[in-house]
Write an enzyme that holds these catalytic residues in place. Structure first.
Site, PDB file in Angstrom:
ATOM      1  CG  ASP A  60      -1.825   1.168   1.325  1.00 17.45           C
ATOM      2  OD1 ASP A  60      -1.588   2.171   0.612  1.00 17.45           O
ATOM      3  OD2 ASP A  60      -2.788   1.116   2.114  1.00 17.45           O
ATOM      4  CE1 TYR A 152      -5.822  11.500  -9.855  1.00 10.73           C
ATOM      5  CE2 TYR A 152      -6.220  13.253 -11.447  1.00 10.73           C
ATOM      6  CZ  TYR A 152      -5.700  12.015 -11.136  1.00 10.73           C
ATOM      7  OH  TYR A 152      -5.039  11.283 -12.103  1.00 10.73           O
TER       8      TYR A 152
HETATM    9  N1  NAD Z   1      -6.025   7.028 -16.744  1.00 12.04           N
HETATM   10  C1  NAD Z   1      -5.874   8.334 -16.898  1.00 12.04           C
HETATM   11  O1  NAD Z   1      -6.572   8.974 -17.710  1.00 12.04           O
HETATM   12  C2  NAD Z   1      -4.825   9.071 -16.117  1.00 12.04           C
HETATM   13  C3  NAD Z   1      -4.536  10.392 -16.471  1.00 12.04           C
HETATM   14  C4  NAD Z   1      -3.567  11.097 -15.763  1.00 12.04           C
HETATM   15  C5  NAD Z   1      -2.905  10.497 -14.718  1.00 12.04           C
HETATM   16  N2  NAD Z   1      -3.211   9.215 -14.376  1.00 12.04           N
HETATM   17  C6  NAD Z   1      -2.476   8.636 -13.246  1.00 12.04           C
HETATM   18  O2  NAD Z   1      -1.798   7.485 -13.674  1.00 12.04           O
HETATM   19  C7  NAD Z   1      -1.645   6.588 -12.571  1.00 12.04           C
HETATM   20  C8  NAD Z   1      -2.140   5.206 -12.980  1.00 12.04           C
HETATM   21  O3  NAD Z   1      -3.515   5.304 -13.326  1.00 12.04           O
HETATM   22  P1  NAD Z   1      -4.264   4.221 -14.228  1.00 12.04           P
HETATM   23  O4  NAD Z   1      -5.138   4.973 -15.136  1.00 12.04           O
HETATM   24  O5  NAD Z   1      -3.295   3.245 -14.759  1.00 12.04           O
HETATM   25  O6  NAD Z   1      -5.206   3.566 -13.115  1.00 12.04           O
HETATM   26  P2  NAD Z   1      -5.585   2.051 -12.764  1.00 12.04           P
HETATM   27  O7  NAD Z   1      -6.742   2.166 -11.838  1.00 12.04           O
HETATM   28  O8  NAD Z   1      -5.704   1.239 -13.998  1.00 12.04           O
HETATM   29  O9  NAD Z   1      -4.298   1.544 -11.966  1.00 12.04           O
HETATM   30  C9  NAD Z   1      -3.973   2.058 -10.711  1.00 12.04           C
HETATM   31  C10 NAD Z   1      -3.301   0.965  -9.896  1.00 12.04           C
HETATM   32  O10 NAD Z   1      -2.934   1.537  -8.629  1.00 12.04           O
HETATM   33  C11 NAD Z   1      -3.254   0.581  -7.625  1.00 12.04           C
HETATM   34  N3  NAD Z   1      -3.453   1.232  -6.331  1.00 12.04           N
HETATM   35  C12 NAD Z   1      -4.506   2.005  -5.940  1.00 12.04           C
HETATM   36  N4  NAD Z   1      -4.330   2.376  -4.660  1.00 12.04           N
HETATM   37  C13 NAD Z   1      -3.151   1.847  -4.251  1.00 12.04           C
HETATM   38  C14 NAD Z   1      -2.427   1.873  -3.030  1.00 12.04           C
HETATM   39  N5  NAD Z   1      -2.891   2.530  -1.943  1.00 12.04           N
HETATM   40  N6  NAD Z   1      -1.251   1.219  -2.966  1.00 12.04           N
HETATM   41  C15 NAD Z   1      -0.773   0.532  -4.032  1.00 12.04           C
HETATM   42  N7  NAD Z   1      -1.415   0.453  -5.204  1.00 12.04           N
HETATM   43  C16 NAD Z   1      -2.586   1.114  -5.313  1.00 12.04           C
HETATM   44  C17 NAD Z   1      -4.538  -0.092  -8.132  1.00 12.04           C
HETATM   45  O11 NAD Z   1      -4.756  -1.340  -7.474  1.00 12.04           O
HETATM   46  C18 NAD Z   1      -4.245  -0.227  -9.615  1.00 12.04           C
HETATM   47  O12 NAD Z   1      -3.595  -1.459  -9.902  1.00 12.04           O
HETATM   48  C19 NAD Z   1      -2.414   7.212 -11.410  1.00 12.04           C
HETATM   49  O13 NAD Z   1      -1.512   7.904 -10.583  1.00 12.04           O
HETATM   50  C20 NAD Z   1      -3.356   8.175 -12.098  1.00 12.04           C
HETATM   51  O14 NAD Z   1      -3.742   9.226 -11.268  1.00 12.04           O
HETATM   52  C21 NAD Z   1      -4.141   8.481 -15.052  1.00 12.04           C
END
Ligand code: NAD
Length: 257
Positions: A60, A152
């Protein structure tokens, strides 16, 4: 055999989306990933798929002890930690007027505090071994606000500044630190947007490329920043958004009751 042969990286949030794509490409290019995530089921799938190249640890990112565990996995098994990519994230949405303090703190903890803890423990090891590169996944929302996304967006802006501060403090130990700011990426995090055609249309009106990124399109520039081709890139942010920042964020207020 690949540009990351015999290299070791910690990837948080490795079990899904952007973290998964970074993991897959890093391993395909010869490296080993220590993947930290809370999703045990997905971690098990990655272990099966990537074998010895993937060490999945239930971690975590909001907990300091879990970052210590991830770093010691790297040092005890391989004697080094070449790279760290702080990817894990998520949020609880709410306007400033209606968001509970609990949800605010949850989001800031996950988006921002977790990156401080990551850089701290990854950086301590990299300082000792005198090399390393850290990438933090921020967001376009570091620059552009999102209705009901105050926690966020503020957290992601803070990640961008922490990245600069980390570069300032860690470069003397031969550690580079950069941020990637993705726009809209097609991952499980954004699937709710894709299910609502009205919301999707509002996004597509603003994104000049008229599509979300594939998570591989975020992984590729992230891994570029790890390499020696990026040896003079430090303390900066790379916006990877299909040109979205030039048009601004859609007004999301009309999609809330
Ligand atoms: N998808 C988008 O459009 C987007 C855009 C900008 C930034 N982001 C950022 O990119 C990153 C990845 O996002 P994504 O779209 O791949 O999301 P996702 O939900 O597909 O993956 C996120 C992962 O983080 C894990 N996670 C959540 N809380 C956690 C914790 N406390 N400890 C450890 N792991 C944890 C989840 O289990 C998941 O596997 C994030 O930081 C998100 O804010 C995403």
């Amino acid at each position: 055999m690949g540009k990351f042969k015999e290299k070791v990286a910690i990837v948080t949030g490795a079990a899904s989306g952007i973290g998964y794509s970074i993991t897959e490409r890093f391993i395909n290019e010869g490296g080993t990933v220590i993947g930290g995530d809370i999703n045990e089921e997905n971690l098990e799938e990655l272990r099966e798929k990537f074998g010895q190249s993937f060490i999945g640890i239930k971690a975590d990112v909001t907990k300091e002890k879990d970052h210590k565990i991830l770093v010691s996995e790297a040092t005890e098994r391989f004697g080094q930690l070449d790279y760290a990519l702080n990817v894990a994230g998520g949020s609880k949405a709410g306007t400033i007027l209606d968001q509970s303090e609990e949800d605010w703190k949850f989001t800031i903890d996950l988006v921002f505090h977790s990156v401080f803890l990551g850089i701290k423990h990854q950086g301590l090891q990299m300082k000792e071994q005198k090399h390393g590169v850290i990438i933090n996944i921020s967001s376009l929302n570091a620059h552009v606000p999102m209705y009901a996304g105050g926690a966020y967006a503020s957290g992601k802006a803070a990640v961008e500044m922490l990245t600069k501060n980390a570069a300032l403090e860690l470069t003397r130990y031969n550690i580079r630190v950069n941020a990637i700011l993705p726009g809209l990426v097609d991952t499980p995090l954004t699937k709710s947007f894709n299910k609502r055609p009205d919301i999707k249309d509002a996004f597509m009106e603003r994104i000049p490329m008229e599509r979300p990124a594939r998570s591989k399109e975020i992984a590729a520039p992230s891994l570029f920043l790890l390499t020696d081709d990026a040896s003079y890139i430090n303390g900066t942010s790379l916006v990877v958004d299909g040109g979205w920042e030039v048009t601004g964020y859609p007004d999301m207020s009309k999609f809330r009751e």
